[in-house]
Write a protein that holds these residues in place. Structure first.
Motif, short mmCIF file in Angstrom:
data_model
loop_
_atom_site.label_atom_id
_atom_site.label_comp_id
_atom_site.label_asym_id
_atom_site.label_seq_id
_atom_site.Cartn_x
_atom_site.Cartn_y
_atom_site.Cartn_z
N VAL A 60 0.84 -1.20 0.00
CA VAL A 60 0.00 0.00 0.00
C VAL A 60 0.87 1.25 0.00
CG1 VAL A 60 -1.71 1.27 1.35
CG2 VAL A 60 -1.86 -1.20 1.15
N LEU A 61 2.06 1.17 0.59
CA LEU A 61 2.94 2.33 0.70
C LEU A 61 3.64 2.69 -0.62
CD1 LEU A 61 4.46 1.45 4.17
CD2 LEU A 61 2.81 3.25 3.68
N ASN A 62 3.54 1.86 -1.64
CA ASN A 62 4.18 2.14 -2.93
C ASN A 62 3.60 3.35 -3.64
OD1 ASN A 62 6.09 0.10 -2.87
ND2 ASN A 62 4.72 -1.38 -3.85
N LYS A 63 2.38 3.74 -3.31
CA LYS A 63 1.73 4.85 -4.01
C LYS A 63 2.10 6.21 -3.44
CE LYS A 63 -2.47 4.64 -1.25
NZ LYS A 63 -3.91 4.45 -1.27
N TYR A 64 2.75 6.25 -2.28
CA TYR A 64 3.10 7.52 -1.64
C TYR A 64 4.46 8.03 -2.12
CZ TYR A 64 -0.73 6.52 1.54
OH TYR A 64 -1.95 6.26 2.06
N ASP A 65 4.59 9.36 -2.17
CA ASP A 65 5.85 9.99 -2.55
C ASP A 65 6.85 9.97 -1.40
OD1 ASP A 65 5.24 11.03 -5.29
OD2 ASP A 65 3.63 11.99 -4.18
N TYR A 66 6.35 10.12 -0.19
CA TYR A 66 7.21 10.15 1.00
C TYR A 66 6.63 9.22 2.05
CZ TYR A 66 9.00 14.34 -1.20
OH TYR A 66 9.55 15.21 -2.10
N ILE A 67 7.50 8.52 2.75
CA ILE A 67 7.09 7.62 3.83
C ILE A 67 7.81 8.06 5.08
CG2 ILE A 67 7.04 5.25 4.67
CD1 ILE A 67 7.11 4.41 1.67
N VAL A 68 7.06 8.27 6.15
CA VAL A 68 7.63 8.65 7.43
C VAL A 68 7.51 7.45 8.37
CG1 VAL A 68 7.42 10.20 9.42
CG2 VAL A 68 7.02 11.07 7.12
N GLY A 69 8.62 7.09 8.98
CA GLY A 69 8.63 6.02 9.96
C GLY A 69 9.03 6.59 11.30
N ASP A 70 8.22 6.33 12.32
CA ASP A 70 8.55 6.82 13.66
C ASP A 70 8.48 5.67 14.65
OD1 ASP A 70 5.74 7.38 15.36
OD2 ASP A 70 5.52 7.37 13.18
N GLN A 75 8.11 0.08 18.65
CA GLN A 75 7.35 -0.31 17.46
C GLN A 75 7.57 0.73 16.37
OE1 GLN A 75 4.49 -2.61 16.95
NE2 GLN A 75 5.10 -3.79 18.74
N LEU A 76 7.77 0.26 15.15
CA LEU A 76 7.92 1.16 14.01
C LEU A 76 6.55 1.39 13.39
CD1 LEU A 76 9.67 2.71 11.98
CD2 LEU A 76 9.91 0.58 10.71
N ARG A 77 6.21 2.65 13.19
CA ARG A 77 4.94 3.02 12.56
C ARG A 77 5.26 3.75 11.27
NH1 ARG A 77 0.90 7.00 15.65
NH2 ARG A 77 2.86 8.12 15.77
N LEU A 78 4.59 3.37 10.18
CA LEU A 78 4.82 3.97 8.86
C LEU A 78 3.58 4.72 8.40
CD1 LEU A 78 6.55 0.91 7.18
CD2 LEU A 78 7.65 2.88 8.20
N LYS A 79 3.81 5.88 7.80
CA LYS A 79 2.70 6.68 7.25
C LYS A 79 3.17 7.32 5.96
CE LYS A 79 -0.69 10.20 8.39
NZ LYS A 79 -1.83 9.56 7.81
N GLY A 80 2.30 7.34 4.95
CA GLY A 80 2.65 7.88 3.65
C GLY A 80 2.09 9.27 3.43
N GLN A 93 -2.94 14.82 3.49
CA GLN A 93 -1.81 13.89 3.37
C GLN A 93 -0.71 14.46 2.48
OE1 GLN A 93 -3.94 10.32 2.02
NE2 GLN A 93 -3.27 9.37 3.92
N GLY A 94 -0.62 15.77 2.40
CA GLY A 94 0.39 16.43 1.59
C GLY A 94 1.73 16.51 2.31
N ASP A 100 3.59 18.62 10.88
CA ASP A 100 2.46 18.58 11.80
C ASP A 100 2.26 17.16 12.35
OD1 ASP A 100 2.00 21.25 11.30
OD2 ASP A 100 0.50 20.85 9.74
N TYR A 101 2.39 16.17 11.47
CA TYR A 101 2.26 14.78 11.89
C TYR A 101 3.31 14.43 12.94
CZ TYR A 101 2.77 9.71 11.70
OH TYR A 101 2.88 8.38 12.04
N LEU A 102 4.54 14.85 12.73
CA LEU A 102 5.61 14.54 13.68
C LEU A 102 5.38 15.20 15.04
CD1 LEU A 102 8.68 14.78 11.29
CD2 LEU A 102 7.72 12.71 12.30
N TYR A 103 4.85 16.43 15.05
CA TYR A 103 4.62 17.13 16.31
C TYR A 103 3.36 16.65 17.03
CZ TYR A 103 8.28 20.51 15.27
OH TYR A 103 9.48 21.09 15.01
N GLU A 104 2.31 16.32 16.29
CA GLU A 104 1.03 16.02 16.90
C GLU A 104 0.80 14.53 17.16
OE1 GLU A 104 -1.91 17.82 14.43
OE2 GLU A 104 -1.09 19.83 14.71
N ASP A 105 1.23 13.67 16.24
CA ASP A 105 0.89 12.26 16.35
C ASP A 105 2.02 11.37 16.86
OD1 ASP A 105 -1.64 12.83 15.44
OD2 ASP A 105 -1.16 12.42 13.34
#
Length: 183
Positions: A60-70, A75-80, A93-94, A100-105
């Motif tokens: 599912v992550l192949n469609k995203y331009d950027y992937i953030v792993g935290d 546990q590693l969590r991935l978001k596109g 999702q831009g 914002d994702y890194l600070y809030e989630d």
């Protein structure tokens, strides 16, 4: 289910996923994941681990331009996230929402990494008409057995009734059989 049984299922799933994705490092910032090219843009607090990324990765992550792993609670969590020129772009999702994702989630100060997808694979869209014809979930309506085909119904009449602006419905009435003697 008890914890031991759940852990057994988790271990079985991890064993199955071992052969799915392979991580190959090409240079310091470039790597391949199942032959798919990626580039490491940011590695905050040494959060990037290629083997762990391969274990958690999904197609599912192949469609995203950027992937953030935290990382949180080991546990590693991935978001596109999408780039502005991606046809699947949505503002929430831009690329500009990564911070914002890194600070809030994410947990405060947690290790994270940002990876750029160099070869985006957009999902194939199917024609809706084609999907409906072959879908097993959609079935034909069956008419009642006691009713003949619509062409052979002689004692029914249909009237068009307007309901509001630009809306209409059809009302079907059973015709009353009249005796020739009554008038």
């Amino acid at each position: 289910m008890n914890r031991a049984k759940i852990q057994e299922y988790i271990d079985q799933r991890e064993e199955q996923r071992v052969d799915l994705y392979h991580y190959e490092e090409q240079s310091e910032n470039d790597f391949l994941l199942n032959g798919h090219q990626y580039k490491l843009l940011k590695n905050y607090r040494e959060g990037f681990d290629g083997e762990q990324l391969a274990n958690r990765f999904s197609n599912v992550l192949n469609k995203y331009d950027y992937i953030v792993g935290d990382w949180g609670y080991d546990q590693l969590r991935l978001k596109g996230f999408y780039d502005l020129d991606n046809p699947l772009f949505r503002p929430e999702q831009g690329v500009e929402t990564i911070e914002d994702y890194l600070y809030e989630d994410c947990n405060f100060g947690c290790p994270y990494f940002i990876v750029q997808n160099c070869d985006i694979r957009l999902p194939k869209r199917r024609n809706r008409r084609h999907r409906k014809e072959h879908s097993p979930a959609i079935r034909e309506r069956r008419r009642k057995l006691n009713q003949p085909e619509p062409r052979k119904r002689r004692r029914q009449s249909a009237k068009r009734v307007k309901v509001g602006n630009h809306q209409q419905k059809f009302v079907i009435h059973q015709r009353v059989k009249r005796n020739q003697n009554e008038k």
